[in-house]
Write a protein that holds these residues in place. Sequence first.
Motif, PDB file in Angstrom:
ATOM      1  N   PHE A  97     -12.095  -7.110 -10.675  1.00 37.19           N
ATOM      2  CA  PHE A  97     -10.869  -6.736 -11.399  1.00 37.19           C
ATOM      3  C   PHE A  97      -9.756  -6.572 -10.361  1.00 37.19           C
ATOM      4  CE2 PHE A  97     -13.532  -3.186 -10.294  1.00 37.19           C
ATOM      5  CZ  PHE A  97     -12.676  -2.339  -9.622  1.00 37.19           C
ATOM      6  N   GLU A  98      -8.556  -6.406 -10.838  1.00 38.60           N
ATOM      7  CA  GLU A  98      -7.407  -6.305  -9.938  1.00 38.60           C
ATOM      8  C   GLU A  98      -7.338  -4.907  -9.318  1.00 38.60           C
ATOM      9  OE1 GLU A  98      -3.709  -7.052 -11.934  1.00 38.60           O
ATOM     10  OE2 GLU A  98      -2.549  -6.903 -10.078  1.00 38.60           O
ATOM     11  N   VAL A  99      -7.052  -4.868  -8.044  1.00 39.17           N
ATOM     12  CA  VAL A  99      -6.921  -3.564  -7.352  1.00 39.17           C
ATOM     13  C   VAL A  99      -5.630  -3.572  -6.534  1.00 39.17           C
ATOM     14  CG1 VAL A  99      -7.959  -1.917  -5.739  1.00 39.17           C
ATOM     15  CG2 VAL A  99      -9.423  -3.396  -7.108  1.00 39.17           C
ATOM     16  N   ILE A 100      -4.865  -2.525  -6.661  1.00 41.37           N
ATOM     17  CA  ILE A 100      -3.640  -2.388  -5.849  1.00 41.37           C
ATOM     18  C   ILE A 100      -3.730  -1.075  -5.086  1.00 41.37           C
ATOM     19  CG2 ILE A 100      -1.119  -2.112  -5.925  1.00 41.37           C
ATOM     20  CD1 ILE A 100      -1.229  -3.679  -8.609  1.00 41.37           C
ATOM     21  N   VAL A 101      -3.462  -1.143  -3.793  1.00 46.10           N
ATOM     22  CA  VAL A 101      -3.420   0.101  -3.014  1.00 46.10           C
ATOM     23  C   VAL A 101      -1.956   0.520  -2.904  1.00 46.10           C
ATOM     24  CG1 VAL A 101      -3.360  -1.061  -0.747  1.00 46.10           C
ATOM     25  CG2 VAL A 101      -4.149   1.290  -0.902  1.00 46.10           C
ATOM     26  N   PRO A 163       8.493   4.650  12.813  1.00 45.90           N
ATOM     27  CA  PRO A 163       7.393   4.827  13.765  1.00 45.90           C
ATOM     28  C   PRO A 163       6.048   4.386  13.180  1.00 45.90           C
ATOM     29  CG  PRO A 163       8.208   6.934  12.965  1.00 45.90           C
ATOM     30  CD  PRO A 163       9.129   5.901  12.421  1.00 45.90           C
ATOM     31  N   GLN A 164       5.206   3.879  14.055  1.00 48.13           N
ATOM     32  CA  GLN A 164       3.905   3.392  13.598  1.00 48.13           C
ATOM     33  C   GLN A 164       2.946   4.564  13.343  1.00 48.13           C
ATOM     34  OE1 GLN A 164       2.427   0.300  16.094  1.00 48.13           O
ATOM     35  NE2 GLN A 164       4.192  -1.004  15.713  1.00 48.13           N
ATOM     36  N   LEU A 165       1.894   4.271  12.613  1.00 44.89           N
ATOM     37  CA  LEU A 165       0.927   5.317  12.254  1.00 44.89           C
ATOM     38  C   LEU A 165      -0.341   5.199  13.093  1.00 44.89           C
ATOM     39  CD1 LEU A 165       1.105   5.054   8.362  1.00 44.89           C
ATOM     40  CD2 LEU A 165       2.096   6.851   9.773  1.00 44.89           C
ATOM     41  N   SER A 166      -0.830   6.348  13.509  1.00 45.08           N
ATOM     42  CA  SER A 166      -2.117   6.340  14.203  1.00 45.08           C
ATOM     43  C   SER A 166      -3.216   6.460  13.147  1.00 45.08           C
ATOM     44  CB  SER A 166      -2.210   7.516  15.162  1.00 45.08           C
ATOM     45  OG  SER A 166      -2.215   8.706  14.419  1.00 45.08           O
ATOM     46  N   GLU A 167      -4.473   6.284  13.597  1.00 44.59           N
ATOM     47  CA  GLU A 167      -5.594   6.394  12.662  1.00 44.59           C
ATOM     48  C   GLU A 167      -5.660   7.783  12.055  1.00 44.59           C
ATOM     49  OE1 GLU A 167      -9.159   5.095  14.593  1.00 44.59           O
ATOM     50  OE2 GLU A 167      -8.491   3.023  14.702  1.00 44.59           O
ATOM     51  N   SER A 168      -5.444   8.809  12.914  1.00 41.49           N
ATOM     52  CA  SER A 168      -5.567  10.179  12.398  1.00 41.49           C
ATOM     53  C   SER A 168      -4.448  10.490  11.408  1.00 41.49           C
ATOM     54  CB  SER A 168      -5.571  11.190  13.547  1.00 41.49           C
ATOM     55  OG  SER A 168      -4.399  11.047  14.284  1.00 41.49           O
ATOM     56  N   LEU A 169      -3.260   9.921  11.656  1.00 37.62           N
ATOM     57  CA  LEU A 169      -2.130  10.196  10.772  1.00 37.62           C
ATOM     58  C   LEU A 169      -2.333   9.536   9.408  1.00 37.62           C
ATOM     59  CD1 LEU A 169       0.451  11.788  11.094  1.00 37.62           C
ATOM     60  CD2 LEU A 169       1.634   9.679  11.708  1.00 37.62           C
ATOM     61  N   ILE A 170      -2.753   8.284   9.430  1.00 40.61           N
ATOM     62  CA  ILE A 170      -2.910   7.583   8.137  1.00 40.61           C
ATOM     63  C   ILE A 170      -4.058   8.164   7.320  1.00 40.61           C
ATOM     64  CG2 ILE A 170      -4.433   5.686   8.845  1.00 40.61           C
ATOM     65  CD1 ILE A 170      -2.737   3.900   7.004  1.00 40.61           C
ATOM     66  N   SER A 171      -4.998   8.805   8.003  1.00 45.25           N
ATOM     67  CA  SER A 171      -6.113   9.415   7.288  1.00 45.25           C
ATOM     68  C   SER A 171      -5.629  10.546   6.386  1.00 45.25           C
ATOM     69  CB  SER A 171      -7.142   9.974   8.272  1.00 45.25           C
ATOM     70  OG  SER A 171      -7.635   8.930   9.048  1.00 45.25           O
ATOM     71  N   ASN A 172      -4.434  11.060   6.669  1.00 45.72           N
ATOM     72  CA  ASN A 172      -3.931  12.197   5.888  1.00 45.72           C
ATOM     73  C   ASN A 172      -2.837  11.816   4.889  1.00 45.72           C
ATOM     74  OD1 ASN A 172      -5.551  14.139   7.186  1.00 45.72           O
ATOM     75  ND2 ASN A 172      -4.227  14.008   8.988  1.00 45.72           N
ATOM     76  N   VAL A 173      -2.459  10.528   4.833  1.00 46.92           N
ATOM     77  CA  VAL A 173      -1.376  10.178   3.905  1.00 46.92           C
ATOM     78  C   VAL A 173      -1.923  10.074   2.476  1.00 46.92           C
ATOM     79  CG1 VAL A 173      -0.032   8.918   5.643  1.00 46.92           C
ATOM     80  CG2 VAL A 173      -1.587   7.664   4.125  1.00 46.92           C
ATOM     81  N   GLN A 174      -1.008  10.257   1.531  1.00 47.51           N
ATOM     82  CA  GLN A 174      -1.364  10.189   0.107  1.00 47.51           C
ATOM     83  C   GLN A 174      -1.559   8.723  -0.276  1.00 47.51           C
ATOM     84  OE1 GLN A 174      -1.433  13.083  -1.863  1.00 47.51           O
ATOM     85  NE2 GLN A 174      -2.412  11.740  -3.347  1.00 47.51           N
ATOM     86  N   MET A 175      -2.761   8.369  -0.747  1.00 44.61           N
ATOM     87  CA  MET A 175      -3.055   6.972  -1.069  1.00 44.61           C
ATOM     88  C   MET A 175      -3.737   6.908  -2.441  1.00 44.61           C
ATOM     89  SD  MET A 175      -5.607   4.455   0.962  1.00 44.61           S
ATOM     90  CE  MET A 175      -4.665   4.255   2.421  1.00 44.61           C
ATOM     91  N   ASN A 176      -3.319   5.935  -3.215  1.00 39.51           N
ATOM     92  CA  ASN A 176      -3.926   5.769  -4.550  1.00 39.51           C
ATOM     93  C   ASN A 176      -4.429   4.347  -4.714  1.00 39.51           C
ATOM     94  OD1 ASN A 176      -3.305   8.383  -5.459  1.00 39.51           O
ATOM     95  ND2 ASN A 176      -1.199   7.747  -5.888  1.00 39.51           N
ATOM     96  N   LEU A 177      -5.472   4.191  -5.497  1.00 38.02           N
ATOM     97  CA  LEU A 177      -5.951   2.860  -5.874  1.00 38.02           C
ATOM     98  C   LEU A 177      -5.643   2.681  -7.358  1.00 38.02           C
ATOM     99  CD1 LEU A 177      -9.513   2.758  -4.225  1.00 38.02           C
ATOM    100  CD2 LEU A 177      -7.405   1.756  -3.340  1.00 38.02           C
ATOM    101  N   THR A 178      -4.917   1.617  -7.671  1.00 37.29           N
ATOM    102  CA  THR A 178      -4.650   1.314  -9.081  1.00 37.29           C
ATOM    103  C   THR A 178      -5.645   0.243  -9.502  1.00 37.29           C
ATOM    104  OG1 THR A 178      -2.343   1.799  -8.702  1.00 37.29           O
ATOM    105  CG2 THR A 178      -2.865   0.577 -10.710  1.00 37.29           C
ATOM    106  N   LEU A 179      -6.454   0.575 -10.493  1.00 40.77           N
ATOM    107  CA  LEU A 179      -7.576  -0.289 -10.853  1.00 40.77           C
ATOM    108  C   LEU A 179      -7.360  -0.908 -12.236  1.00 40.77           C
ATOM    109  CD1 LEU A 179     -10.424   2.252  -9.951  1.00 40.77           C
ATOM    110  CD2 LEU A 179      -9.408   0.560  -8.431  1.00 40.77           C
ATOM    111  N   GLY A 180      -7.792  -2.130 -12.383  1.00 41.65           N
ATOM    112  CA  GLY A 180      -7.834  -2.778 -13.696  1.00 41.65           C
ATOM    113  C   GLY A 180      -6.586  -3.566 -14.040  1.00 41.65           C
ATOM    114  N   PRO A 181      -6.688  -4.339 -15.123  1.00 38.55           N
ATOM    115  CA  PRO A 181      -5.540  -5.132 -15.579  1.00 38.55           C
ATOM    116  C   PRO A 181      -4.452  -4.219 -16.174  1.00 38.55           C
ATOM    117  CG  PRO A 181      -7.340  -5.293 -17.142  1.00 38.55           C
ATOM    118  CD  PRO A 181      -7.861  -4.489 -16.006  1.00 38.55           C
ATOM    119  N   LYS A 182      -3.254  -4.787 -16.349  1.00 41.04           N
ATOM    120  CA  LYS A 182      -2.123  -3.977 -16.796  1.00 41.04           C
ATOM    121  C   LYS A 182      -2.424  -3.217 -18.089  1.00 41.04           C
ATOM    122  CE  LYS A 182       1.643  -6.474 -14.623  1.00 41.04           C
ATOM    123  NZ  LYS A 182       2.683  -7.494 -14.792  1.00 41.04           N
ATOM    124  N   SER A 183      -3.245  -3.855 -18.941  1.00 39.82           N
ATOM    125  CA  SER A 183      -3.511  -3.255 -20.251  1.00 39.82           C
ATOM    126  C   SER A 183      -4.283  -1.931 -20.173  1.00 39.82           C
ATOM    127  CB  SER A 183      -4.310  -4.256 -21.101  1.00 39.82           C
ATOM    128  OG  SER A 183      -5.462  -4.640 -20.385  1.00 39.82           O
TER     129      SER A 183
END
Lengths: 392, 211
Positions: A97-101, A163-183
């Motif tokens: 299915f479609e996934v958007i980060v 500024p670029q992100l380090s591994e430790s910094l990106i580990s703490n950012v707010q991230m969502n996965l949008t799953l499934g078709p638009k419907s």
Amino acid sequence: MQKLLFNHRNKFQLLIASIGIIIGLILLLISLELYHKGKFYNESSKILDEHTLIVQKKVSRAAHLGLGSPGFSAAEIDELQKQKFISACSPIMSNQFEVIVEINDPIIPAFNSNIFLQAIENDLIDISSNEFKWEDSNDYVPVIMPRNFLMMLNTFLSASKLPQLSESLISNVQMNLTLGPKSKRSVVPARIVGFTNDFSSILVPSAFLKMANLKFANTKDEFQSQLVIKAVDNKLGLLESYLEDKGYESGEDQIFISRLKSTIFITLICTTSLALLTLFLSVVITIQYLQMMLSELTFEIRLMLRLGHSIQALKNIFLRFFMLVFSANSLISFVCFYFLNVAINNRLIRSGIIINESISLWSISALFIAFIIFTILVNFFTVRRIKSQFHS
Amino acid sequence: MKIQFKNVCPNIFIETPLKSDVWNQDFTVHDGMRYQFRGQSGKGKTSLLSFLLGYRSDYRGEIFINDKAIFELSIDEWIKLRREKVASIFQDLQLIDQLSVEENMSLIPKFQSGYGLSEGKKMLENLGMGEKWEQKVETLSFGQKQRVAIVRALCKPFELLICDEPFSHLDKMHKSKCIKLIEKRISDANAGIILTSLDGEDNLGLKSIYL
């Protein structure tokens, strides 16, 4: 007494032995350090061990014409599992299915991208099963992010003059996965629990992907285009030949790094052997010098013993002298090793190889062990020689 | 210190039956006693002292120190004996030529109270060697070296003084001074003495034993 025992003595042989000890120690320290660096290079991002490969079918014209499937059938997987040189074989699940980060965090601009998810059984990857598990009741999905994704994100940030992100910094950012078709879209929070160079898709727990495929793609029939195969120890060569015969292919990077490491380790084993041989010969020369010194001092040692000096006290005079010599040699070796190590690190980093720059405990321990062995040898030969003079 | 010789005979004399006051006899040196072992060259005077001090073991029979066979003495017991109980004046003097008189004196591991370097220096001054204190031993005559060896032995703590022909190269005057020093020292320490001599020594109240 020091004057009596050590003054007016030709120290040329000791000088030669010291040079040998210094060279031997530098070689030993640098070999161990490089071995350590090589051993742990890529380890932090390596979630598959060195005997495990990701395998897919070679892309062919036949597959494009619909004459051969690019996926693995159950029979093909079954045949692989029967091979004696394969200890485990498991399909890699993919999203159907479609996934958007989406990154939705105040510290970086809003970012979203279509991505692929993959999942494999936890017992084939090297990551804590407590961190990387999912149940229905969980508030977030743990994910393992490919390093390429971080590089891509940083390229985007650079282009935006941020500024670029380090591994430790990106580990703490707010991230969502949008799953499934638009419907019937659903948004699930995600949290990065690790990074990998082995996969180019985002890894999620298999329980989560099974549930999501069922829910959003409404299918249990998974298309299995990749497998994770673990070879029996020392049988990786057999597995590679078998895969070649069957028209399967594995990630070249994995094999290349594995072979490169093997070559480097063989070279380092040779250097370490040479270092140990140099050290051994230098210590033998030093012990010979000690024996010669004790032999030349027979009269003096005998007199001391006759006057009532203890074997221990006399031995300590020689032991102190030789420990001082070895300590000075060790110090010179360590300083040379330190600067050599800095130079090698700079060279590797300039070549794009990121390694741990700190000096490993292995090197310090090797120096300490060499010192202990040397002290034991000097102690043994000195006591033996002085003792032989006691009743004479 | 009590020393017993029981049927002792050097290995080199086993073939030729040897009979003397000591060899192949039971003989005891009692605490604080003064003896001189007399005999011509080759009679084993130096050998006897070497056996007693544990330098050599090429003999038959047994030697006891304070009722303990010397073969049974541990290394630590020997060290204590050599350090605190026995002082020796060796026939070959056992001085290190490259070192000064002072440095040779300093080779003694432990001085007891009153017998430090300053005391040793005073004794040497008394023997006419005051100005030689910082001089290397290799520059001294044999007689001067002999005086240094005597003083070094006297500076050690001891219960038994062992002297192997200590006055062989001394003139009458210096010999007399040395005897006075030895007499004073062994009296102060209430110690015994064993001395070897070719012709016999009339001083120090020594009892003659013939080898």
